[in-house]
Design a protein around this motif. Structure first.
Motif, PDB file in Angstrom:
ATOM      1  N   SER A  31       0.858  -1.181   0.000  1.00 46.44           N
ATOM      2  CA  SER A  31       0.000   0.000   0.000  1.00 46.44           C
ATOM      3  C   SER A  31       0.893   1.229   0.000  1.00 46.44           C
ATOM      4  N   ALA A  32       0.324   2.372  -0.340  1.00 41.80           N
ATOM      5  CA  ALA A  32       1.107   3.613  -0.337  1.00 41.80           C
ATOM      6  C   ALA A  32       0.316   4.724   0.330  1.00 41.80           C
ATOM      7  N   ASN A  34       0.390   8.995   0.549  1.00 40.79           N
ATOM      8  CA  ASN A  34       0.953  10.216  -0.016  1.00 40.79           C
ATOM      9  C   ASN A  34       0.853  11.340   1.002  1.00 40.79           C
ATOM     10  N   THR A  47       5.977  10.020  -0.599  1.00 38.32           N
ATOM     11  CA  THR A  47       5.172   8.802  -0.698  1.00 38.32           C
ATOM     12  C   THR A  47       5.894   7.722   0.083  1.00 38.32           C
ATOM     13  N   VAL A  48       5.149   7.016   0.931  1.00 38.05           N
ATOM     14  CA  VAL A  48       5.686   5.894   1.689  1.00 38.05           C
ATOM     15  C   VAL A  48       4.945   4.642   1.224  1.00 38.05           C
ATOM     16  N   THR A  49       5.698   3.694   0.687  1.00 37.55           N
ATOM     17  CA  THR A  49       5.119   2.421   0.259  1.00 37.55           C
ATOM     18  C   THR A  49       5.448   1.390   1.326  1.00 37.55           C
ATOM     19  N   TYR A  50       4.414   0.687   1.792  1.00 39.82           N
ATOM     20  CA  TYR A  50       4.589  -0.249   2.901  1.00 39.82           C
ATOM     21  C   TYR A  50       3.752  -1.490   2.688  1.00 39.82           C
ATOM     22  N   GLU A  66       9.898   7.973  -0.840  1.00 32.08           N
ATOM     23  CA  GLU A  66      10.203   8.968  -1.861  1.00 32.08           C
ATOM     24  C   GLU A  66       9.858  10.330  -1.279  1.00 32.08           C
ATOM     25  N   SER A 103      15.034   2.670  -0.395  1.00 32.97           N
ATOM     26  CA  SER A 103      14.352   1.412  -0.069  1.00 32.97           C
ATOM     27  C   SER A 103      14.897   0.916   1.264  1.00 32.97           C
TER      28      SER A 103
END
Length: 136
Positions: A31-32, A34, A47-50, A66, A103
Motif C-alpha cells: 500500500s502507499a 501520499n 510517498t511511503v510504500t509499505y 520517496e 528502499s
C-alpha cells in the motif's frame, strides 16, 4: 548408479525449495500513503510504500520512501515510534527542491493500540514549518 541417486537428491532439494517458497506468495499486498505540506516555494511531498507484516498485530514493512523538498525547505519522512517519538525513515533530508528515493526495507512496529503513523516534516532552517500526518 550415482546419476539416479544424484537426480533423486536434486528432486528432493527442488521440492523442498518449492515448498518453502509457497508462503511468500501469500504475502500482503503493498500500500502507499501520499503526504504533502506547504505551498508555493515551500511545497514538499512524499510517498511511503509499505506492506503489512503477516501474523503481526501492529507492524508494517517500509518498502520505499520517496521525498521531494520545496525550494526553500528540507524534509524528513518520519514515523511515530512509541519509544523514541518521531523517528526518520529517510537517511538524509532532501533540501532546496531536491528529491530522494530510498528502499529502507525496515519493519516498524508498535504495541497494540498505538496507531502507526507517518509524517512529512518540512523544515526551513531549524524551524518546523509544515507537516502532514497520515495513518498506516
Amino acid at each position: 548408479m550415482r546419476i539416479p541417486a544424484l537426480s533423486a537428491t536434486v528432486a528432493v532439494v527442488a521440492a523442498t525449495l518449492a515448498g518453502g517458497a509457497a508462503p511468500a506468495a501469500a504475502t500482503t499486498a503493498a500500500s502507499a500513503v501520499n503526504l504533502e505540506a506547504g505551498a508555493g516555494l515551500h511545497h514538499s511531498s512524499a510517498t511511503v510504500t509499505y506492506q503489512r507484516v503477516d501474523g503481526a498485530a501492529n507492524a508494517v514493512k517500509i518498502l520505499l520512501v520517496e521525498a521531494k523538498a520545496g525550494e526553500r525547505d528540507c524534509v524528513w519522512v518520519e514515523w511515530n515510534d512509541p519509544q523514541d517519538g518521531w523517528t526518520s525513515l529517510n537517511s538524509e533530508p532532501p533540501c532546496n527542491g531536491g528529491s530522494l528515493v530510498e528502499s529502507p526495507n525496515l519493519t516498524i512496529k508498535a504495541p497494540q493500540g498505538h496507531q502507526l503513523k507517518v509524517r512529512l516534516a518540512a523544515f526551513h532552517g531549524s524551524e518546523l514549518v509544515h507537516k502532514d500526518i497520515e495513518k498506516l
